[in-house]
Design a protein around this motif. Sequence first.
Motif, mmCIF file in Angstrom:
data_model
loop_
_atom_site.group_PDB
_atom_site.id
_atom_site.type_symbol
_atom_site.label_atom_id
_atom_site.label_comp_id
_atom_site.label_asym_id
_atom_site.label_seq_id
_atom_site.Cartn_x
_atom_site.Cartn_y
_atom_site.Cartn_z
ATOM 1 N N GLN A 45 -75.593 17.703 -28.417
ATOM 2 C CA GLN A 45 -74.340 18.450 -28.337
ATOM 3 C C GLN A 45 -73.795 18.752 -29.737
ATOM 4 O O GLN A 45 -73.625 17.853 -30.556
ATOM 5 C CB GLN A 45 -73.287 17.656 -27.544
ATOM 6 C CG GLN A 45 -73.712 17.302 -26.128
ATOM 7 C CD GLN A 45 -73.981 18.543 -25.287
ATOM 8 O OE1 GLN A 45 -73.194 19.503 -25.301
ATOM 9 N NE2 GLN A 45 -75.090 18.522 -24.567
ATOM 10 N N ALA A 46 -73.490 20.036 -29.971
ATOM 11 C CA ALA A 46 -72.954 20.439 -31.284
ATOM 12 C C ALA A 46 -71.648 19.725 -31.596
ATOM 13 O O ALA A 46 -71.389 19.359 -32.754
ATOM 14 C CB ALA A 46 -72.756 21.953 -31.326
ATOM 15 N N GLY A 47 -70.822 19.506 -30.570
ATOM 16 C CA GLY A 47 -69.543 18.829 -30.788
ATOM 17 C C GLY A 47 -69.733 17.408 -31.284
ATOM 18 O O GLY A 47 -68.980 16.942 -32.161
ATOM 19 N N HIS A 48 -70.724 16.709 -30.730
ATOM 20 C CA HIS A 48 -70.979 15.332 -31.173
ATOM 21 C C HIS A 48 -71.528 15.331 -32.600
ATOM 22 O O HIS A 48 -71.118 14.499 -33.422
ATOM 23 C CB HIS A 48 -71.965 14.646 -30.233
ATOM 24 C CG HIS A 48 -72.258 13.220 -30.608
ATOM 25 N ND1 HIS A 48 -71.391 12.185 -30.341
ATOM 26 C CD2 HIS A 48 -73.311 12.659 -31.271
ATOM 27 C CE1 HIS A 48 -71.884 11.047 -30.797
ATOM 28 N NE2 HIS A 48 -73.053 11.311 -31.365
ATOM 29 N N ARG A 49 -72.436 16.254 -32.901
ATOM 30 C CA ARG A 49 -72.970 16.328 -34.268
ATOM 31 C C ARG A 49 -71.866 16.664 -35.266
ATOM 32 O O ARG A 49 -71.870 16.171 -36.399
ATOM 33 C CB ARG A 49 -74.098 17.363 -34.344
ATOM 34 C CG ARG A 49 -75.345 16.975 -33.558
ATOM 35 C CD ARG A 49 -76.526 17.844 -33.953
ATOM 36 N NE ARG A 49 -76.278 19.263 -33.751
ATOM 37 C CZ ARG A 49 -76.522 19.925 -32.608
ATOM 38 N NH1 ARG A 49 -77.017 19.270 -31.557
ATOM 39 N NH2 ARG A 49 -76.286 21.215 -32.514
ATOM 40 N N MET A 50 -70.904 17.480 -34.852
ATOM 41 C CA MET A 50 -69.779 17.798 -35.717
ATOM 42 C C MET A 50 -68.950 16.555 -36.004
ATOM 43 O O MET A 50 -68.477 16.345 -37.128
ATOM 44 C CB MET A 50 -68.905 18.880 -35.070
ATOM 45 C CG MET A 50 -67.792 19.406 -35.964
ATOM 46 S SD MET A 50 -66.817 20.718 -35.164
ATOM 47 C CE MET A 50 -68.102 21.969 -34.939
#
Length: 294
Positions: free
Chosen positions: A264-269
């Motif tokens: 998930q991009a949000g988690h990587r962010m």
Amino acid sequence: MVADHSEGAAGGRRGRRSVLLATLGAGLAARAGAAGAAAHRTVAHPRHAARAPAIVGRAAAPLPLVMLDPGHGGKDPGAIGVSGTYEKHIAEAAAAELQRQLLASGAYRVAMTRADDRFIPLEGRVEIAHAHNAALFISMHADALTDRSVRGASVYTLSGQASDAQSAALARTENSADRFGGPRVHANSPEVAAILASLVTEETRRGAAHMASSVVEAFRPRIGLLTHPARHAAFVVLKSADIPSVLVEMGFMSNRMDEAALRQAGHRMMVAGAMKQAVDRYFASAGGVTRLTG
């Protein structure tokens, strides 16, 4: 007769006054004209203008360069997640997000050992950091363990002796990555890695330990961590003698929940945001300044 004489005298005085005023006026006009001509000459000929004194002083120090190292790449996929996700893709995406956040702060220069899907030997990654005169080296990974129940982030520094069996196994896996490079590329043996670890300067070792501590502090409120998350082992990619270096495991691809989160991009962010905070803490302290001013 007297009256006539007085009027004549008054008339004479008025005449002389008129002449005097006229002469004074002409002088003032001439003086003003000369001043105007001088001003015109100054404008027309800048070489006659006064020059500002040169400013002599030290130029501002360059911004520190942070070297990001997305693990694996190219023919080396790294760990493969339970649903088929490649570690190399997760590492590259997370490093790109961290690069974006660091550059947006305006406080750092950032370079990456790879910005696309290519294979780079372990020795080559260290050489790239030295070529850029990096102030800090961060290798980013999401490996796999045989125990799929283990999940959480951790951070590693270089040591000849591993802090635990799990760290030793991870180092062996990472140090074998060069097998994908063919016969000309050979990873150092654990024995050689231990010797290299002994060559790391004490100053660099302290800097790496401080960065590892900063990562743990930044991750703790928002990213799940392993028990005793600051660990050490003989990772070849951390062998630089004078660049503080850490390897960050963002989670394990062998754990279904870690893999799903890292996809998930949000988690990587969020992971990148915590790492950016750790970088800020590092350079805000004396440990981060040493490399820049030494």
